[in-house]
Design an enzyme around this catalytic site. Structure first.
Site, short mmCIF file in Angstrom:
data_model
loop_
_atom_site.label_atom_id
_atom_site.label_comp_id
_atom_site.label_asym_id
_atom_site.label_seq_id
_atom_site.Cartn_x
_atom_site.Cartn_y
_atom_site.Cartn_z
N HIS A 217 36.06 60.43 28.55
CA HIS A 217 35.60 61.00 29.82
C HIS A 217 34.32 60.34 30.28
O HIS A 217 33.51 60.94 30.98
CB HIS A 217 35.36 62.51 29.67
CG HIS A 217 36.58 63.24 29.23
ND1 HIS A 217 36.81 63.53 27.92
CD2 HIS A 217 37.64 63.69 29.92
CE1 HIS A 217 37.97 64.16 27.82
NE2 HIS A 217 38.49 64.26 29.00
N GLY A 382 37.80 8.14 48.23
CA GLY A 382 37.64 6.69 48.26
C GLY A 382 38.13 5.96 47.03
O GLY A 382 37.59 4.90 46.68
N THR A 470 51.38 11.24 54.66
CA THR A 470 51.35 10.78 53.27
C THR A 470 52.08 9.44 53.21
O THR A 470 52.59 8.95 54.22
CB THR A 470 52.09 11.74 52.31
OG1 THR A 470 53.50 11.68 52.60
CG2 THR A 470 51.59 13.17 52.47
#
Lengths: 543, 543
Positions: A217, A382, A470
């Site tokens: 409790h 990069g 892509t």
């Protein structure tokens, strides 16, 4: 801390109604909301001893989750951490008790003892046979006069429930319950307190500490101990239980106090199983949340020495999914790893023309390294040029080891080589491409068909489609044009690559996270690489 | 935040070994720790299509919890929130794939797509039939190019799993999986982030806010929304799912993201069931933790429109307790409250001698009010006298309504009266005492025996024993002496009460929380009241 409730007052009644909606008619409640919150079995035969338990809510799945064939007959629910009223308990008793009588299973908290106790008296005035047992399994303070009732209560529910279901009479069921109560011992440990709806959260456990011997409790544990690892935590808990463990086979119950992750509970189970602090723990109930304290990040262990009859009662099947079963603790089963993880090395074979072709492809990428890096810097980190050049160097070094005379094997070997030398997603995607081309070629497809099959697989795995900016935007038109001529393929690849500069909303790959104006006017570096490859090959072979 | 683990590095392998210890031999793992963490079915028939799933850990019970008859054949586990390696996936495929082939069920995350995809290619080079499906059920951002795979994956596991278990071939299983993927839609909401082992916890959700449309790796939701209630939360979630819900019957899956309490989940279920945002949600899977995000305090809902075949596959039984079943949503069953809650009013009857006796007892307590309060102030809140006097006043007022001529009924009536007029534990305990005395008297016991039976019941319910510094220390010797004479009982009660002044370590009742030196030298007020009662009666009746 916010919680997914509506009001504190309606929390328990709404939760009960929610659970009843998926009870498939197995359970019902009494029509006396909000003061009387009693859930009963629908399929109940009053010729058997009824088992009534309950108490404050906040311990879910206890107690509603354990109502059903072979466990509880009814649960009397109070509000969160509050005992139900005498009337509520009496209603529960009256609803399910028949000639065989009723056993009340009460956890040792004053409110529950008194309210269940007085309800039992009232029920007796109607001639109902009522017995009551009080579970006091918490061993947190060995000399505490009134030990609390915690997760060990589940053993009482299950053993008494299975006995009652078998038709045993009230005295037998009550005696079995009392034997369990006499023998069971529990203790809990927690890293944090619980969040009581409507109350501010108490942050009383400092970092590096844990509470040992807590109730359910939110009351403080009897001791604040140093916390280090799962191993140490389990040691401390088992060490406290050892004096109560007796000899002979035992069942452990590993209870999640609510907020502990399943990964942690599984690690604690592993530590429990490996530990030699208590001998002869042969069976386990859990790990599972059974007697929780809302969202408390803790666990408890209960130990019950059992005889064969009790073990059979604990292991008898029940329909409630909240009861995790009582399973034998065994060593983990371990299988040897399958053959084939180490790829078969291709048998090298010579083919000067193919060797020259592969070397030519590699040289194209080596030459393009700087330009591709610069292009990639517009939309990424990069390194497209360096990544491809690195793979090209590795492939050139490997040429003598390749099965150059067998095109199917060659494709697969290139795929394998790339997967081992080229990092990142692009390495995996190219490996998938060449592997799939090899597969297709082995099934007898033409070279162009096989290349297209490889492209299809790359699209399936990578998720990119034409127009997504892509390399596919160059490779697709190139392969479409390849049956005409290498020159036509090069022209088509170049057109495709140039088109990517107009695609400002990338839908796949890393560029999909880049703002549109940073992409506009620059070719996708992957598509550019494909165009450079076909242009270079076309020029070279045309010479 | 501390967690019950040993090291971050060993977390997943230790957790898997823990789970295997209670798998009753149903599951095993491959012998390639720590890099390859693959769990497989032991009872596997390679003539059936194998189902392999997995991904990062931290989503428990997914995926190990869903391995077994009728669901997965193997799970390939990465570290927390990290994709498993290509080698690990390949090992999983090779371990369970036979002539019927293998279906890979992959959630749409780049790492998983690539690693499962390349492993599939490698497996194909060994002639294994491998298909792969990619689950993308998250509708958080309608135009997100690559929707994530979240809890809707469970529908794929269950439907494809049941089909594979039935002996369907790879193409059939794969087609069924693809249909589920096409139709299922999911979205989640959370009130807090999750705690990733070894990483600092990010507190990014402000009070009063919730994140909507979150993934299962702790990444931010796509939207921060106001949080108010469970009702509103469920409304927002269902509203986002509505465009994908189609017509016809649907199954909802209510997933606990890990740290939400069972009470909250049940309230959310109630709101889901009552809502009319999406028509025709007829079945529910959950509420349960299925695809969690460690300890995230959130939930997700997945909606799948189903045909009859899919419903049957979803409802077919499995042995894994982590699969909560697919249950029809029904109205809560409600029973009328049983008769007997309103106690039968005793029929008044006259008996002047008994009336005088009861009045005499009451007068004794009325007279002792101040003294008993003073005594109680030494160890408690100083109201024992007032409590008893209040009850005495009420009882005197009620004398004409009592069944004075029927001693059995009279005891019960006094118990009822006290339970209704006297507050606190002592009121309940006295009510229990008189009720039990009445019961005993009705079974033919003598008056003294009946009183002793009442005392025994009070001890059972209240938990106090002689020597615990309660009224029992006076009442027990008094009843023992009562067969001799009332005077003997009074003497014994007085001796018992005086003795309580020496008991400095109270073991029951409120005084057990009081320091010893505060108790020494003062009689327990309850015991004193008993002594005063017997002394008063003895004096009065002797006159």
């Amino acid at each position: 801390m916010a919680q997914f409730i509506n009001t504190k007052e309606a929390l328990v009644t709404e939760a009960i109604d929610g659970l009843l909606r998926t009870a498939s008619g197995r359970l019902a409640r009494l029509d006396a909301y909000p003061h009387i919150k009693v859930v009963v079995r629908e399929d109940w035969d009053k010729c058997k001893v009824a088992l009534v338990s309950g108490g404050g809510s906040g311990h879910e799945p206890a107690h509603v989750g354990f109502i059903g064939k072979g466990m509880l007959t009814a649960a009397v629910c109070g509000d969160v951490f509050a005992s139900p009223s005498v009337d509520a308990v009496l209603a529960g008793i009256l609803a399910v008790s028949g000639p065989a009588g009723c056993l009340l299973i009460v956890k040792n908290y004053t409110g529950d003892r008194l309210n269940f106790g007085l309800a039992a008296e009232r029920a007796r005035t109607y001639g109902i046979k009522v017995s009551m047992v009080i579970v006091d399994d918490d061993v947190a303070l060995p000399d505490l006069p009134q030990a609390r009732g915690v997760a060990g209560t589940l053993f009482v529910h299950k053993i008494a429930g299975a006995l009652a279901e078998s038709g045993a009479d009230l005295d037998t069921v009550c005696a079995a319950a009392k034997r369990v109560i006499k023998n069971v011992a529990s203790i809990g440990m927690s890293l944090d307190t619980c969040t009581v709806p409507g109350s501010p959260r108490e942050d009383r456990i400092a970092a590096g500490k844990a509470e040992l011997g807590l109730g359910i409790h939110g009351e403080s544990g009897v001791e604040l101990v140093d916390f280090s690892t799962a191993l140490d935590s389990m040691y401390v808990v088992l060490d406290r239980l050892r004096p109560y463990a007796g000899n002979g086979p035992k069942v452990a119950l590993l209870n999640n106090l609510g907020g502990t992750t399943q990964l942690e509970m599984a690690v604690l189970l592993e530590e429990l199983a490996k530990s030699d602090v208590i001998d002869d723990i042969q069976y386990l109930v859990g790990p599972a949340p059974m007697m929780t304290s809302l969202d408390m990040r803790g666990f408890s262990v209960s130990i019950l020495p059992v005889n064969n009859e009790e073990l059979a009662l604990l292991q008898s099947p029940v329909a409630m999914s909240d009861w995790p079963g009582c399973k034998m603790l065994t060593m983990p089963g371990i299988h040897p790893i399958p053959d084939g993880l180490t790829p078969i090395k291709p048998i090298p074979s010579a083919d000067p023309k193919t060797a020259a072709f592969v070397a030519q492809c590699c040289d194209i990428f080596l030459k393009a390294e700087t330009d591709l890096n610069a292009l990639d810097a517009q939309s990424g980190d990069g390194d497209t040029g360096s990544t491809l050049a690195g793979a090209a160097r590795a492939l050139k070094d490997a040429i003598d080891r390749l099965p150059l005379a067998d095109l199917t094997q060659l494709y697969r070997a290139i795929g394998l080589e790339l997967s081992q030398t080229m990092g990142g997603s692009s390495g995996v995607l190219l490996a998938i491409f060449f592997s799939a081309v090899g597969d297709a070629a082995s099934s007898g497809m033409s070279n162009v068909e096989a290349l297209k099959a490889g492209l299809a697989r790359v699209q399936e795995v990578g998720g990119a489609r034409p127009g997504d900016r892509t390399m596919i935007d160059a490779l697709t038109p190139a392969l479409d044009a390849l049956p005409d001529s290498l020159a036509a393929a090069a022209t088509a690849a170049r057109a495709g690559a140039e088109h990517t500069a107009q695609i400002v909303k990338a839908k796949a790959g890393r560029a999909s996270y880049i703002s549109e104006d940073r992409l506009s006017g620059y070719n996708d570096p992957g598509a550019e690489a494909v165009a450079l490859l076909f242009e270079g090959l076309s020029k070279h072979l045309a010479v």
